[in-house]
Design an enzyme around this catalytic site. Structure first.
Site, short mmCIF file in Angstrom:
data_model
loop_
_atom_site.label_atom_id
_atom_site.label_comp_id
_atom_site.label_asym_id
_atom_site.label_seq_id
_atom_site.Cartn_x
_atom_site.Cartn_y
_atom_site.Cartn_z
N ARG A 12 6.96 -1.15 4.11
CA ARG A 12 6.74 0.39 4.20
C ARG A 12 6.10 1.21 5.26
O ARG A 12 5.23 0.74 5.15
CB ARG A 12 6.51 0.81 2.76
N GLN A 29 4.37 -5.44 -3.70
CA GLN A 29 3.79 -4.74 -2.63
C GLN A 29 2.46 -5.16 -2.79
O GLN A 29 1.77 -5.18 -3.68
CB GLN A 29 4.48 -3.27 -3.13
N GLY A 49 10.14 8.10 -7.39
CA GLY A 49 9.17 6.93 -7.89
C GLY A 49 9.03 7.82 -9.44
O GLY A 49 9.31 7.12 -10.30
N TYR A 64 -3.80 3.78 4.64
CA TYR A 64 -4.04 2.03 4.25
C TYR A 64 -4.76 0.94 6.02
O TYR A 64 -4.15 1.48 6.63
CB TYR A 64 -3.51 2.08 3.62
#
Length: 371
Positions: free
Chosen positions: A224, A98, A312, A177
């Protein structure tokens, strides 16, 4: 309806199960972002996943958002990441890197200059720096040259990752982000071709995906997204218009998959699933649930048409999570005090289930299936 243990194809990747390890930053890196040697062991422990998505990796110093986050732009970092890919493959797994540019989520204390962002809109909250928490500063608005440089940084990182043995890359367009900042009218107040109406605010994301796909093959690239997720002081007042516009622009690019984040607008994630012809991975947010409740959440997601499920905290604390899901074994509880610190403790020492013949007999697929 498929089960978690049925194979699935994401682009050129054929996965032996629909169990994905979600990206989780763990802070096991040097000050310059080089993964520590035992990071390879951590990922190899979890190679029974149908697919591992690495923690968010910054492709350049100017892309960094947090202290001790991992990076990939130096020979030492390339060597460390190559060891990770090799370890996962030697254990029979598959892994994608990623890649993430943090945008306004950063601080001069991390790299010596103001963070770059679509517009000079500071984030509320505190940046994690080497000197402790500090208020996010007002970021510097990216020039067209800055935008080009950011895309080139990601392309270079993607090319290096694939050359080093990673099975593909996932572009981080979520969680507040840089890509996510371009999508929001609150954080993107530009008046050029990258701002304004939804079809212009998606331009940076589309150009990034297109450039990386041209460099490494679109069928190696995932994206994502977190529609409507408020992490890192994000607000998306017109998300219902932005994400359909993004999907329409992405459709001709033949991505390997989309990856939707828990915490997103539930209704909007269903809209994305319905409008996207390709594979969609969902992080259903089952990190604090036991095996039975997790299986119920998984069944709901698979019935809604999602192709794979990303876990996760459950993977963090249970390196043999696929076996536990198959056998109904209880989960180890995660230790939050070691999420971002602690060295090997809380990283490599979570116990596996007893590897007896009786337990192994119920294991329904081989993690060594073709990548």
């Amino acid at each position: 309806m498929p089960t978690l243990f049925d194979p699935v194809r994401l682009g050129r990747l054929r996965l032996p199960s629909r169990i994905v390890m979600a990206p989780m930053g763990r802070g096991r890196a040097t000050r310059d972002g080089t993964p520590l040697p035992y990071v390879a062991d951590y990922y190899a422990q979890r190679a029974d996943a149908g697919l591992i998505v690495s923690e968010a990796t910054n492709p350049a110093p100017r892309a960094v958002g947090h202290a001790y986050s991992v990076q990939w732009h130096t020979p030492a970092q390339a060597q460390a990441w190559t060891a990770v890919a090799r370890a996962v493959h030697d254990a029979g797994g598959r892994i994608v890197l990623q890649i993430m540019h943090a945008g306004r989520i950063g601080h001069p204390a991390l790299y010596g200059h103001r963070p770059l962002a679509p517009s000079p809109v500071p984030a509320a909250g505190l940046a994690r720096t080497f000197d402790g928490p500090k208020e996010h500063p007002e970021p510097q608005e990216m020039t067209p040259a800055d935008i080009t440089d950011a895309i080139e940084d990601v392309v270079r990182c993607a090319e290096t990752a694939v050359a080093a043995g990673f099975d593909g890359v996932e572009l981080h367009g979520a969680n507040g982000y840089l890509v996510h900042q371009f999508l929001s009218a609150v954080t993107n107040r530009r008046t050029d071709e990258y701002g304004g109406a939804p079809h212009r605010r998606v331009r940076f994301a589309v150009e990034l995906v297109e450039a990386v796909g041209a460099a490494v093959g679109a069928d190696r690239v995932g994206l994502r997204l977190s529609p409507g997720f408020g992490l890192n002081d994000m607000t998306e007042p017109d998300a219902a218009e932005v994400y359909p516009a993004l999907l329409q622009a992405l459709r001709p690019l033949d991505l390997a998959y989309l990856h939707l984040v828990h915490g997103s607008d539930r209704e909007l994630t269903r809209v994305v699933r319905a409008r996207w012809d390709g594979a969609v991975v969902l992080n259903p947010g089952t990190g604090h649930l036991g095996p039975e409740a997790t299986r119920a959440a998984v069944a709901d997601a698979l019935a809604a048409g999602f192709d794979a499920l990303a876990f996760g905290k459950q993977f963090l604390a249970n390196p043999d999570l696929p076996r536990r899901l198959a056998d109904g074994t209880e989960f180890n509880p995660p230790d939050p005090t070691t999420f971002y610190q602690g060295g090997r403790r809380g990283y490599l020492d979570y116990p596996r289930t007893d590897d007896t013949e009786g337990n192994t007999a119920s294991w329904s697929y081989s993690s060594t299936s073709s990548r």
